[in-house]
Design a protein around this motif. Sequence first.
Motif, PDB file in Angstrom:
ATOM      1  N   PHE A  34       0.856  -1.176   0.000  1.00 26.94           N
ATOM      2  CA  PHE A  34       0.000   0.000   0.000  1.00 26.94           C
ATOM      3  C   PHE A  34       0.899   1.236   0.000  1.00 26.94           C
ATOM      4  CE2 PHE A  34      -2.279  -3.365   2.132  1.00 26.94           C
ATOM      5  CZ  PHE A  34      -3.593  -3.250   1.698  1.00 26.94           C
ATOM      6  N   SER A  35       0.593   2.173  -0.860  1.00 30.85           N
ATOM      7  CA  SER A  35       1.307   3.451  -0.830  1.00 30.85           C
ATOM      8  C   SER A  35       0.313   4.560  -1.135  1.00 30.85           C
ATOM      9  CB  SER A  35       2.461   3.470  -1.840  1.00 30.85           C
ATOM     10  OG  SER A  35       2.001   3.260  -3.148  1.00 30.85           O
ATOM     11  N   ALA A  36       0.509   5.702  -0.497  1.00 29.49           N
ATOM     12  CA  ALA A  36      -0.400   6.828  -0.674  1.00 29.49           C
ATOM     13  C   ALA A  36       0.354   8.125  -0.440  1.00 29.49           C
ATOM     14  CB  ALA A  36      -1.593   6.721   0.283  1.00 29.49           C
ATOM     15  N   SER A  37      -0.122   9.183  -1.079  1.00 30.52           N
ATOM     16  CA  SER A  37       0.437  10.515  -0.838  1.00 30.52           C
ATOM     17  C   SER A  37      -0.684  11.539  -0.948  1.00 30.52           C
ATOM     18  CB  SER A  37       1.557  10.839  -1.836  1.00 30.52           C
ATOM     19  OG  SER A  37       1.049  10.893  -3.157  1.00 30.52           O
ATOM     20  N   TRP A  38      -0.526  12.640  -0.229  1.00 27.40           N
ATOM     21  CA  TRP A  38      -1.502  13.724  -0.227  1.00 27.40           C
ATOM     22  C   TRP A  38      -0.754  15.038  -0.400  1.00 27.40           C
ATOM     23  CZ3 TRP A  38      -6.850  13.950  -0.003  1.00 27.40           C
ATOM     24  CH2 TRP A  38      -7.397  15.217   0.205  1.00 27.40           C
ATOM     25  N   ASN A  39      -1.165  15.809  -1.394  1.00 23.71           N
ATOM     26  CA  ASN A  39      -0.591  17.131  -1.637  1.00 23.71           C
ATOM     27  C   ASN A  39      -1.652  18.188  -1.352  1.00 23.71           C
ATOM     28  OD1 ASN A  39       2.170  16.690  -3.086  1.00 23.71           O
ATOM     29  ND2 ASN A  39       0.775  15.230  -4.033  1.00 23.71           N
ATOM     30  N   GLN A  40      -1.294  19.154  -0.525  1.00 24.53           N
ATOM     31  CA  GLN A  40      -2.250  20.186  -0.137  1.00 24.53           C
ATOM     32  C   GLN A  40      -1.603  21.558  -0.174  1.00 24.53           C
ATOM     33  OE1 GLN A  40      -5.654  19.618   0.912  1.00 24.53           O
ATOM     34  NE2 GLN A  40      -5.681  21.821   0.525  1.00 24.53           N
ATOM     35  N   GLN A  41      -2.209  22.457  -0.932  1.00 20.85           N
ATOM     36  CA  GLN A  41      -1.784  23.856  -0.928  1.00 20.85           C
ATOM     37  C   GLN A  41      -2.573  24.559   0.160  1.00 20.85           C
ATOM     38  OE1 GLN A  41       0.666  24.808  -3.184  1.00 20.85           O
ATOM     39  NE2 GLN A  41       0.860  26.703  -1.996  1.00 20.85           N
ATOM     40  N   LEU A  42      -1.939  24.780   1.319  1.00 22.20           N
ATOM     41  CA  LEU A  42      -2.647  25.326   2.472  1.00 22.20           C
ATOM     42  C   LEU A  42      -2.904  26.820   2.315  1.00 22.20           C
ATOM     43  CD1 LEU A  42      -0.636  23.403   5.194  1.00 22.20           C
ATOM     44  CD2 LEU A  42      -2.917  22.855   4.343  1.00 22.20           C
ATOM     45  N   SER A  43      -2.020  27.486   1.634  1.00 28.20           N
ATOM     46  CA  SER A  43      -2.206  28.912   1.350  1.00 28.20           C
ATOM     47  C   SER A  43      -1.327  29.247   0.150  1.00 28.20           C
ATOM     48  CB  SER A  43      -1.815  29.772   2.558  1.00 28.20           C
ATOM     49  OG  SER A  43      -0.418  29.714   2.800  1.00 28.20           O
ATOM     50  N   LYS A  44      -1.264  30.499  -0.211  1.00 28.35           N
ATOM     51  CA  LYS A  44      -0.463  30.908  -1.349  1.00 28.35           C
ATOM     52  C   LYS A  44       0.999  30.520  -1.175  1.00 28.35           C
ATOM     53  CE  LYS A  44       1.103  35.016  -3.838  1.00 28.35           C
ATOM     54  NZ  LYS A  44       1.049  36.495  -3.928  1.00 28.35           N
ATOM     55  N   ASP A  45       1.505  30.630   0.072  1.00 27.94           N
ATOM     56  CA  ASP A  45       2.934  30.399   0.317  1.00 27.94           C
ATOM     57  C   ASP A  45       3.224  29.095   1.058  1.00 27.94           C
ATOM     58  OD1 ASP A  45       3.666  32.893  -0.815  1.00 27.94           O
ATOM     59  OD2 ASP A  45       3.085  33.891   1.053  1.00 27.94           O
TER      60      ASP A  45
END
Length: 937
Positions: A659-670
Amino acid sequence: MDQVVVIGYGTANKRDLTGSIVKIDGKEVADKPNTNPVASLQGKVAGLSVVNSGTPGAAPDIRIRGTVSIGQVHPLYIVDGIFNDNIDFINPNDIESIEVLKDPSSLAIFGVKGATGVIAITTKKAKKGQTTINFSTNYGFKKLVDKIKMVDANGFNTLFAEENANNNVATPPYAQLNSNTDWVNAVTRTGVFNSNNLSISSSSEKNNFFFGLGYTNEDGIVIHENLKKLQLSFNDEVKLNKAIKLGVNFNASRQRNPYDATSVLDNARKVMPNVYAGTKQFKVADPYTGDSVMMNIYSGLATTLQNSGVVNPVLEVENTWNTQRDYIYRYVGNVYVDINFLKHFNFRPTWYADFSNQDKRVYQPLYYAYDPITDNPYLYSTLTSVTQNQNNWKKFQQDYVLTYKNRFGDHNLTATAGFTTYYYGSFLTGAIAKQFTSGSSARPIPNDPRFWYLNSGFNDPSITTVDPGSTNQYEYTTVSGLARVLYNYKNKYYLNASLRNDASSQLPAKNRNQLYWAVGAGWELTKEAFMQDITAINFLKLKGSIGVLGNQTATRLDGSPIPYPMYPNLLTNKGAPFGTNISNAAQNAYQPNPDLKWETVHAKEVGVELTAFDNRLHFEFNYFDKVTKNLMTYINRSVQGINDLLENGGSIKNWGEEFSASWNQQLSKDFSLNVAGNITFLKNKVLSLAPDIPGGFLPRTFMNNGAAEARTIVGQPIGSFYGYVVDGIYQSYADILSSPVASSIGAYRPGDFKFKDVNGDGVITADDRTIIGNPTPKFTYGTSVNLNYKQVSLSVDMGGVYGNDVFRTWASLESPFQRVNYAALQLDRWHGPGTSNWAPILSQGDRFNYNGSTYNIEDGSYFRLRNVNLAYAFSQRLLHSSWIKGLKIFANVQNLKTWKRNNGYTPEFGGDATAFGFDFAGGAIPRVTTFGLNVSF
């Protein structure tokens, strides 16, 4: 899903494939303090096991999806197309990407070398339309952590006196030994790590050029241990016209290896702490000139207390660390022509060469020690000698690959066919020269590198002999044909098929050609109409593959290779009767077998790939099943009085889930966040073994009388630990009388182990030994967290394993003829009724306790903060007025903290196919702290 990955003899979009390929960007390994780039992948790839070494320059133990053989288990490395068994010559800073290939549809194209998995490395090329100069450097420190715990002088005095009392013997006098030395501290230090790299790349419409140069100076944590490595890389591609390109790739390295320090830590923990580690001054005769001189001399050991192989490691290291010269030179390159014709065809012939040379000379000097009891100096090393090894490896490869690529309406097809040859030659020669010891020429070989050769003129030619342990020559070739088809319909139904036929010079003629194949299929569900309303899912693909892979392996029981399986070496000095006379004769090392063939791995996989929530989540699951058949087995039949045998027989199964997973999140502009993780569940079982194996199992034994034992046995995991089950400690003679009789394995008394009657026959015998541990983890896992805020980035890598066992050999299975220091865990020993029901009485005389048992088995599970990296990249706004294109500074800590349960330096121990997971009181993994910068112009 649209990234381009290496698939062997070409590249493809990952979307078009049906297998399991993981791509790692070269930036992941560039700034890590590891000379071997794969060492930096620990915990990053599902199904990839990496057991690192603390020795500078040593390769990690790498396995992909388990231990598939009783012989070869490590993956095939491919660097820019050339087959390799190691990547010691590659500079991590010159790597563009690393692909890990794991499933049958990805591996069948590699034929007889594909079964153990592939790690494909692509080196950097110039970026189109750019000219870039890059310089990077890092500097840092290596420090021993998780030091094993030994008793101090007071503890030794207490336990030594108790042990002598247990045996009714007088304690020898040693009051003069009044030091309190921590011998592990005495042989270790804070080492330095420094790496510097320069690269120049330039690209135009007609030409792409890259040049890289790197230098590494790496200390080990053991005193004087040092590796120096110089690496050069070069590639150039010239576009002659629209259809034809010419290219060249070249890598070279020069490496000076450290002296052999593998036993230093183990030797250090054996020395009693009462011995002084420093030097004393004595007036002695110079052993080379005879002149009277003052010398600083290290202590020997008190031979009335410690002998039989116990040595003062500081004495030996300080006098011999600089008497070894060990250089390895390596040159690896290829030349290719890339031709496009008839719109849809590409033909690419490539010629490869790989030359390696090792020049190793070891000089044994004369030097003094002093007796710590009498304070008298004596000549500790009494004869000089020179051991010289010349090792040469030659590898040649040529590939002729034709590719057809076209689209017919909704049909997309890429077809590849090729012809390839491979040659491997190994030429290892070693000899030992010793000084004259009699006559007018009697004199030592000088302690001067100019004379550290076999023909220096100071050695006695009558006793200059070949070293059989380092003399071996062999060569082999393979000739292969290959084909592959990548097909998809409407970019949603995928079919991959590949096959390869390998002909090997190492096998008998009738089995010389062996065919390997694989078929894979995939279905991209998100292209179907019924998925169009499910907006949360961006990509969903089902996939599966099945195939037969090859494993080119033949080894003896100790793991050493057999180069010519069909053509055994001759054993000389054998006796043959002729009438009443016995004459010298020779015989085959083993009985040749005309039916030999390579092992085959029958593999299958099913999986799913998912991208969801506006491509923020990526998830992949794979179930794999691999059965290795026709194990090439060396059978030792000397106990039966007949020739040994090499034959095919037996099978091993490895299966599990990834099992492999990743999560990418842009929390704000910077501010952005990336979290990734993987976990692999792995099972291993021996299904069958060759019927001619004596006893029905393959043994590997170590230590005193083979007390540390691993067995490969039907129904159990490969290399399982074997011994007695400890059922407590005999607390009294009444306890002994009420327990099953165990006299067949030795005399025993209160304080000794109470072994379990496993077979229930009412007595304790050797038949009560059983499987007591499994070195293969139940699961491995890794996770990483990456935070980016403006120009600041923080990454943390963590990982570990669970469910495996470690066989500890120290503090329990030392030779009963060796007096060694006590481990701190022995403070919990039995010293009277009720004091312990686990650790036995202290007594070298109680040989009963020198049997391998569950007392030696420790939990190998661990969790490690593998890597922490903090970086700051200067903004282009700050750099716009300068000629610097990019500037980054960073700090990195590797192996920051390990949570473990065993008593050794580390919980991870490599090995070979049938013997791994043994803790011989070495293998320490240091904490490495580095600081660096990377600047581009």
